[in-house]
Design a protein around this motif. Structure first.
Motif, short mmCIF file in Angstrom:
data_model
loop_
_atom_site.label_atom_id
_atom_site.label_comp_id
_atom_site.label_asym_id
_atom_site.label_seq_id
_atom_site.Cartn_x
_atom_site.Cartn_y
_atom_site.Cartn_z
N GLN A 25 0.83 -1.20 0.00
CA GLN A 25 0.00 0.00 0.00
C GLN A 25 0.86 1.25 0.00
OE1 GLN A 25 -3.40 0.18 -0.41
NE2 GLN A 25 -2.81 2.31 -0.74
N ASP A 72 0.15 -1.26 -12.01
CA ASP A 72 -0.54 -1.53 -10.75
C ASP A 72 -1.00 -0.23 -10.10
OD1 ASP A 72 -1.61 -3.18 -8.86
OD2 ASP A 72 0.29 -3.77 -7.93
N ALA A 76 -4.84 0.76 -9.40
CA ALA A 76 -5.27 1.06 -8.03
C ALA A 76 -5.91 2.44 -7.96
CB ALA A 76 -4.07 0.98 -7.09
#
Length: 208
Positions: A25, A72, A76
């Motif tokens: 994250q 990615d 996201a």
């Protein structure tokens, strides 16, 4: 005097997800921030790693390449910024999706992604990442059309990808060129235009 038995030790409480999830994250958040500030072309693994507080080797070990990290991060960011609605009706679903897209494209990250997508790249790896990005987003959002077909709101055979392209293209054009604003009622107007065409019996003819 009888000694008391020691109290059992409290179990170690671990945070949900663990370190790996926190690192992922942190890196994705850092990548989205760098993406918004520098754009896709200038994003580097070194800059992302420094902002996330991890080693470059950690990033490469998890993502393998800069291109996969960019992909990615874009997925996201767009998934968070443009959620797939489920209002129970195709018109309000399409309008909500279009409005979320307009709001996302008004952010620095959204503008960066849109501008990068508008220009072709000579880098085959990055070009492949773009293709994967669009396919993934269309597959996620295509459920709007699939549900509408199941409910009988749209004809069988309606192309989800083309439906979403017709809905989103005017908003993307306005965001990129800046020649016209996105009026508050534009999402509903676009949803009506797309549905009028699809329900006019031309869904099969438009199928890509």
């Amino acid at each position: 005097m009888t000694e008391q038995a020691p109290e059992p030790a409290e179990p170690i409480r671990r945070r949900p997800g663990g370190r790996a999830a926190r690192v992922r994250q942190a890196v994705l958040t850092a990548a989205m921030e760098v993406l918004a500030e520098e754009g896709v072309a200038r994003l580097t693994v070194a800059a992302v790693a420094a902002r996330a507080g991890v080693n470059e080797t950690t990033v490469y070990r998890r993502w393998g390449s800069r291109e996969k990290l960019v992909l990615d991060a874009m997925l996201a960011g767009s998934s968070e910024g443009i959620p797939v609605p489920d209002t129970g009706a195709i018109r309000t679903d399409l309008a909500a999706f279009a409005r979320a897209l307009a709001e996302y494209l008004a952010t620095p990250a959204g503008r960066s992604v849109a501008r990068a997508a508008a220009f072709s790249s000579d880098d085959p790896d990055l070009a492949a990442s773009w293709q994967t990005f669009w396919q993934s987003r269309l597959a996620q959002a295509g459920v709007l059309v699939d549900r509408a077909v199941d409910r009988g709101e749209l004809p069988a055979g309606t192309d989800p990808a083309l439906t979403l392209e017709l809905l989103c293209a005017p908003i993307q054009t306005r965001a990129l060129l800046g020649h016209r604003p996105v009026e508050p009622d534009l999402p509903e107007r676009l949803a009506d235009l797309v549905l009028d065409g699809l329900r006019g019996g031309r869904a099969e003819g438009w199928r890509s």
